[in-house]
Design an enzyme around this catalytic site. Structure first.
Site, short mmCIF file in Angstrom:
data_model
loop_
_atom_site.label_atom_id
_atom_site.label_comp_id
_atom_site.label_asym_id
_atom_site.label_seq_id
_atom_site.Cartn_x
_atom_site.Cartn_y
_atom_site.Cartn_z
N GLN A 182 19.55 -32.82 31.12
CA GLN A 182 20.26 -33.75 30.45
C GLN A 182 21.61 -33.94 30.15
O GLN A 182 22.07 -35.44 29.75
CB GLN A 182 19.36 -34.19 29.01
N HIS A 220 11.52 -27.55 31.01
CA HIS A 220 12.38 -28.66 30.02
C HIS A 220 11.73 -29.92 31.10
O HIS A 220 12.55 -31.19 30.82
CB HIS A 220 13.41 -28.55 29.27
N ASN A 243 8.53 -27.20 27.55
CA ASN A 243 8.99 -28.37 26.59
C ASN A 243 8.37 -29.22 26.31
O ASN A 243 7.74 -30.04 27.44
CB ASN A 243 10.10 -28.27 26.61
N GLU A 244 7.46 -29.63 25.25
CA GLU A 244 6.03 -30.97 25.25
C GLU A 244 5.42 -30.65 25.44
O GLU A 244 5.57 -31.39 26.77
CB GLU A 244 7.15 -31.97 24.78
#
Length: 434
Positions: A17, A111, A155-156
């Site tokens: 990102q 991620h 992540n998540e």
């Protein structure tokens, strides 16, 4: 109320990102496809790859003492079994920069984005993926582990299950509307706003056939099982296996490193008649992962809003509710509620690894942070082992399929020049550490 002396207060980013030009990743390939569901490609993102020192210094100067960032697997292992020493050196430099400015590096090993080659093998639904991930983890921890105290493996980990659930809900919604000869969902009630990641579900569903053909050209498979794809039950368990193997690798090399994963968690609130459905939702989102994380040192709690659950499932946002750019309800109290509920069943340390809002009005971000951190402080006062608060995000960045339209950052970025403009919310968050 003051936070404890050794409390980690910081901000978070994800490599894809912010870094830019992550050309070996699955998402880079998907962004550039003709039938893409991404609004725009990431390109050079916010050039954090070259400007990380400026960004870390801004974080430190504001009073923050920790930085959560991710290491990009596609940079470290751009081809299967081939590792890039230059990419490793870059992350060495980022960690060293954190320490130069008195900032604790809090590293995430995966991620959302993955190497493109992993997709050709079946991605996150392939039985070989846990071992592939463990190989990467072993390599990167041999190289960097001596410099770290905290590592998130994934992540998540529950994101794919959440995407599958909203996709099913979206299909039912469309079927009901067609039967009733109705038009599209009311503004603010779209399924996109019920999952804590930037997706364009409608476009994904519309493009399925054309995408399958293009996937064969780009990846050699009809269906790309990237990390945020609609996860099957088998795939959900594979992610847990990948986490367990990664934890084993880390602990074998550096037993003192604190290891955990992060989960996307909503403040699930049953409404009249929705108690049983709400309990089922919480089991799906959190409880069924407990056997796989019971040996973890911590759980990373990631929360953005609440979910109102009726007898038939997810309800629309309340009439007149303030909504963020992501169509989430502005509800900072959710974080405290989730921390208290998680602590009932998970007995390790709790780290808030993401919490924030997408808004163009920074005064609302300040208000959100204030309410959220007061909730965290109340949890600590009552004896809950909450050890951190990482705001999402340090920078306005590339919000996955939503592109650059969502502004989550404590720092604005003029992407025409990549000039940084710190917001009042950055200073305000840092004031909690003084």
């Amino acid at each position: 109320m003051r936070l404890p002396e050794h409390f980690l207060i910081g901000a978070a980013t994800a490599a894809h990102q912010v870094e830019g030009n992550n050309i070996r990743s699955d998402l880079w390939a998907m962004e550039h496809m003709k039938h893409t569901s991404f609004l725009e490609p990431s390109l050079d993102a916010v050039d954090h790859y070259h400007r990380y020192e400026e960004d870390i210094k801004l974080l430190s100067d504001a009073g923050l003492n920790a930085y959560r960032f991710s290491i990009e697997w596609a940079r470290i292992e751009p081809e299967e079994g081939v590792f890039d020493a230059g990419a490793v050196a870059y992350y060495h430099d980022v960690i060293a920069c954190c320490k130069k400015y008195g900032v604790e590096p809090f590293v995430t090993l995966h991620h959302f984005s993955s190497p493109k080659w992993l997709m050709t093998k079946g991605g996150w639904e392939a039985s070989t993926t846990p071992a592939d991930f463990a190989r990467y983890v072993h390599y990167i921890m041999e190289e960097l582990g001596s410099e770290l105290h905290y590592v998130c493996t994934i992540n998540e980990a529950n994101m794919g299950i959440q995407v599958a659930a909203i996709a099913e809900r979206y299909k039912r919604q469309m079927m009901a509307q067609m039967q009733a000869a109705q038009t599209a969902p009311r503004s603010g009630d779209s399924a996109d706003g019920t999952v804590q990641v930037g997706i364009n579900l409608e476009k994904m569903m519309e493009n399925q056939k054309a995408t399958a053909l293009e996937n064969m050209e780009v990846f050699g498979v009809e269906k790309v099982e990237n990390f945020t794809s609609m996860r099957t039950r088998e795939g959900d368990l594979l992610i847990m296996k990948a986490h367990e193997l990664a934890r084993k690798e880390i602990k074998a090399l550096y037993p003192d490193i604190k290891v955990g994963l992060t989960l996307s968690l909503h403040d699930i609130q049953p409404q009249a008649g929705g108690e049983a459905r709400a309990a089922s939702e919480w089991d799906e989102e959190f409880l069924h992962y407990l056997p796989y994380i019971k040996e973890d040192d911590f759980l990373g709690v990631q929360n953005y809003t609440r979910s109102l659950i009726g007898p038939d499932g997810q309800l629309p946002n309340p009439e007149g509710a303030e909504l963020t750019q992501m169509n989430y309800e502005f509800y900072p109290e959710a974080l405290e509620h989730v921390l208290r509920r998680v602590a009932e069943d998970f007995h390790g340390d709790l780290y808030v690894t993401e919490n924030g809002i997408a808004t163009s009005d920074d005064t609302r971000r300040v208000a959100f942070i204030d309410a959220a951190l007061n909730g965290v402080a109340a949890c600590i006062r009552d004896g809950l082992p909450v050890k951190s608060y990482f705001h999402w995000s340090l920078l306005d960045n590339f919000e996955w399929q939503k592109g650059y339209s969502m502004t989550f950052g404590l720092i604005a970025v003029d992407r025409s020049t990549q000039t940084r403009h710190p917001k009042e919310s950055l200073r305000f968050l840092g004031s909690w550490n003084r």
